[in-house]
Design an enzyme around this catalytic site. Structure first.
Site, PDB file in Angstrom:
ATOM      1  N   ARG A  52      38.750  40.953  45.558  1.00  0.00           N
ATOM      2  CA  ARG A  52      38.808  40.527  44.321  1.00  0.00           C
ATOM      3  C   ARG A  52      37.629  39.586  44.116  1.00  0.00           C
ATOM      4  O   ARG A  52      36.987  39.152  44.987  1.00  0.00           O
ATOM      5  CB  ARG A  52      40.084  39.287  44.009  1.00  0.00           C
ATOM      6  CG  ARG A  52      41.333  40.169  44.545  1.00  0.00           C
ATOM      7  CD  ARG A  52      42.643  39.046  44.346  1.00  0.00           C
ATOM      8  NE  ARG A  52      43.760  39.637  44.695  1.00  0.00           N
ATOM      9  CZ  ARG A  52      44.424  39.759  46.139  1.00  0.00           C
ATOM     10  NH1 ARG A  52      43.646  39.097  47.065  1.00  0.00           N
ATOM     11  NH2 ARG A  52      45.681  40.325  46.156  1.00  0.00           N
ATOM     12  N   LYS A  69      44.837  35.061  48.268  1.00  0.00           N
ATOM     13  CA  LYS A  69      45.771  34.411  47.470  1.00  0.00           C
ATOM     14  C   LYS A  69      46.760  33.705  48.396  1.00  0.00           C
ATOM     15  O   LYS A  69      47.015  34.157  49.396  1.00  0.00           O
ATOM     16  CB  LYS A  69      46.683  35.191  46.409  1.00  0.00           C
ATOM     17  CG  LYS A  69      45.660  35.871  45.256  1.00  0.00           C
ATOM     18  CD  LYS A  69      46.955  36.701  44.416  1.00  0.00           C
ATOM     19  CE  LYS A  69      46.176  37.173  43.039  1.00  0.00           C
ATOM     20  NZ  LYS A  69      46.707  37.975  42.284  1.00  0.00           N
ATOM     21  N   HIS A 112      37.344  44.428  38.855  1.00  0.00           N
ATOM     22  CA  HIS A 112      38.734  45.008  39.436  1.00  0.00           C
ATOM     23  C   HIS A 112      38.694  46.620  39.573  1.00  0.00           C
ATOM     24  O   HIS A 112      39.404  46.926  40.447  1.00  0.00           O
ATOM     25  CB  HIS A 112      39.870  44.593  38.727  1.00  0.00           C
ATOM     26  CG  HIS A 112      41.067  44.114  39.434  1.00  0.00           C
ATOM     27  ND1 HIS A 112      40.844  42.655  40.428  1.00  0.00           N
ATOM     28  CD2 HIS A 112      42.215  44.190  39.729  1.00  0.00           C
ATOM     29  CE1 HIS A 112      41.920  42.558  41.038  1.00  0.00           C
ATOM     30  NE2 HIS A 112      42.583  43.423  40.750  1.00  0.00           N
ATOM     31  N   ARG A 114      37.652  47.480  42.856  1.00  0.00           N
ATOM     32  CA  ARG A 114      38.879  47.168  43.742  1.00  0.00           C
ATOM     33  C   ARG A 114      39.612  48.274  43.755  1.00  0.00           C
ATOM     34  O   ARG A 114      40.046  48.871  44.835  1.00  0.00           O
ATOM     35  CB  ARG A 114      39.573  45.782  43.456  1.00  0.00           C
ATOM     36  CG  ARG A 114      40.824  45.631  44.416  1.00  0.00           C
ATOM     37  CD  ARG A 114      41.269  44.316  44.069  1.00  0.00           C
ATOM     38  NE  ARG A 114      42.533  43.781  44.544  1.00  0.00           N
ATOM     39  CZ  ARG A 114      42.836  43.609  45.899  1.00  0.00           C
ATOM     40  NH1 ARG A 114      41.842  43.478  46.675  1.00  0.00           N
ATOM     41  NH2 ARG A 114      44.010  43.161  46.247  1.00  0.00           N
ATOM     42  N   HIS A 171      47.461  42.931  50.125  1.00  0.00           N
ATOM     43  CA  HIS A 171      48.854  42.858  49.329  1.00  0.00           C
ATOM     44  C   HIS A 171      50.093  42.358  50.169  1.00  0.00           C
ATOM     45  O   HIS A 171      50.164  42.971  51.277  1.00  0.00           O
ATOM     46  CB  HIS A 171      49.317  44.370  48.813  1.00  0.00           C
ATOM     47  CG  HIS A 171      48.139  44.625  47.566  1.00  0.00           C
ATOM     48  ND1 HIS A 171      48.111  46.066  47.206  1.00  0.00           N
ATOM     49  CD2 HIS A 171      47.673  43.983  46.651  1.00  0.00           C
ATOM     50  CE1 HIS A 171      47.324  45.968  46.268  1.00  0.00           C
ATOM     51  NE2 HIS A 171      47.181  44.655  45.889  1.00  0.00           N
ATOM     52  N   TYR A 189      48.208  53.001  44.018  1.00  0.00           N
ATOM     53  CA  TYR A 189      47.103  53.792  44.085  1.00  0.00           C
ATOM     54  C   TYR A 189      47.280  55.120  44.686  1.00  0.00           C
ATOM     55  O   TYR A 189      46.414  55.928  44.853  1.00  0.00           O
ATOM     56  CB  TYR A 189      46.428  52.850  45.156  1.00  0.00           C
ATOM     57  CG  TYR A 189      45.534  51.563  44.328  1.00  0.00           C
ATOM     58  CD1 TYR A 189      44.720  51.731  43.579  1.00  0.00           C
ATOM     59  CD2 TYR A 189      46.182  50.472  44.886  1.00  0.00           C
ATOM     60  CE1 TYR A 189      44.395  50.567  42.798  1.00  0.00           C
ATOM     61  CE2 TYR A 189      45.829  49.264  44.322  1.00  0.00           C
ATOM     62  CZ  TYR A 189      44.861  49.295  43.314  1.00  0.00           C
ATOM     63  OH  TYR A 189      44.679  48.128  42.806  1.00  0.00           O
TER      64      TYR A 189
END
Length: 299
Positions: free
Chosen positions: A148, A172, A245, A248, A271, A280
Site C-alpha cells: 500500500r 494494518k 492502489h 497493487r 490480507h 483478483y
C-alpha cells in the site's frame, strides 16, 4: 457531559493508539462522523439521543444524493464503530446503528494496468536527475511488492534487506510481513539510496531513516506519491489517472494470471481474509484468449 467534539477526539485517539489505524482511515472516519454531526444539528438532536428513526432519515438523505452502495456502507460502518466505542466508554447506552444492515456493495472489479502499460511507465522515467532515480525506485518497489502507498511511505532504511532481497512491511493493525523484492527493484533501490537519496540528505541537511524523500529532503507523503505517478502517466501517454492502489491491483492480477497461488498472493498483500484476495481472480481478455488458444483443439 461529554460534547460531540470531545467524543470525536476520544474516538480518534482510540483509532490512533488502540487500533493503529492509518492517517488516511482516520481522516475518512472524521469526515463521515462530522457529516453526521451536521445532520444532527439540522435535526436539532443530540448525539447521545439519536434513535433508529433518525438513522433511517440520515441514510435516506444519503441515498437521495445518489451515493453508491459502497459509500453508504462505509459511512454506516464508520458510525456503527463510533457508537460502539461510545457505548464502551459509557457515553451512550445504545448503538442506534446496531440494527441497520449494511447495503450490499456493488461488485466492482479492481482497476489494474496491463503489463505493456507498466512498461510504458518505466520507460517514461529519466535517470538524469535525483528525482528520476527516486521515481524509478518508487515505481519498482510499488509494483514489485504490491504494498500500500501508506506502507511504502513508512518504509525506513533498516526495513530493507538487500542480501535476502526482502522488505519488512508494517501493515494494518500492527501486522508486519516480509515481502520479496525482484532484482530490478533491488538494483533501483540500491542506486537511489547510495546516490540520489544521499545527495538529498547532504544538500538539505535533514537526516532521518525514511527511504523515500521529496526534493526538500523530507519524507514523501501519499499525496506526493500520487503526484509523481500521475506525472509519469502524462509522460508515458497512458490513458486515465493512476492511483497508487492500481499498482497493487496490477501486482496481484499479474501474479495470478501467471500462475501464482491464491494463498501466496494473500500473504504478499497482507490480507487477513482470503475473500479479500479472491476479487483478483478475474482474468484479462488476453489471458482468456491465451488459455483458449493453448487448450482448445480447434482454436
Amino acid at each position: 457531559m461529554v460534547s460531540k467534539e470531545q467524543a470525536l477526539q476520544l474516538f480518534v485517539e482510540y483509532l490512533q493508539i488502540e487500533k493503529n489505524s492509518s492517517h488516511y482511515t482516520i481522516e475518512n472516519y472524521q469526515r463521515d462522523i462530522e457529516e453526521f454531526f451536521m445532520f444532527m444539528n439540522e435535526q436539532g438532536i443530540s448525539f447521545t439521543s439519536v434513535e433508529y428513526f433518525d438513522v433511517r432519515l440520515f441514510l435516506t438523505g444519503l441515498y437521495n444524493r445518489n451515493l453508491s452502495k459502497r459509500s453508504v456502507a462505509r459511512k454506516t460502518s464508520c458510525l456503527r464503530s463510533f457508537y460502539k466505542f461510545l457505548m464502551r466508554e459509557e457515553i451512550v447506552t445504545e448503538n442506534p446503528f446496531g440494527l441497520v444492515s449494511l447495503p450490499k456493495k456493488d461488485q466492482m472489479l479492481p482497476r489494474f494496468m496491463y503489463e505493456e502499460e507498466i512498461n510504458l511507465l518505466f520507460s517514461a522515467i529519466s535517470l538524469d536527475d535525483t528525482a528520476g532515480s527516486r521515481d524509478l525506485a518508487l515505481l519498482e518497489l510499488l509494483y514489485a511488492t504490491g504494498i500500500r502507498v501508506s506502507e511504502c511511505c513508512n518504509i525506513q532504511l533498516q526495513d530493507l534487506d538487500f542480501s535476502l532481497g526482502t522488505v519488512l512491511v508494517h501493515g494494518k493493525g500492527k501486522k508486519d510481513r516480509y515481502v520479496p523484492m525482484g532484482d530490478f527493484c533491488v538494483d533501483a533501490l540500491t542506486s537511489y539510496i547510495k546516490n540520489a537519496r544521499a545527495e538529498l540528505v547532504a544538500s538539505k541537511g535533514k537526516e532521518h531513516r525514511y527511504v523515500f524523500l521529496n526534493l526538500r529532503g523530507e519524507p514523501l507523503t501519499p499525496r506526493g506519491v500520487r503526484y509523481i505517478l500521475n506525472e509519469l502517466v502524462k509522460r508515458a501517454a497512458v490513458e486515465g489517472d493512476l492511483h497508487p492502489h492500481m499498482l497493487r491491483h496490477s501486482f496481484a492480477t499479474h501474479l495470478l494470471n501467471n500462475g501464482a497461488d491464491l494463498r501466496a498472493v494473500q500473504e504478499l498483500l497482507g490480507h487477513s481474509n482470503i475473500s479479500s484476495t479472491q476479487i483478483y481472480t478475474h482474468v484479462t481478455k488476453e489471458q482468456l484468449r491465451k488459455v483458449y488458444n493453448a487448450s482448445h483443439p480447434r482454436a
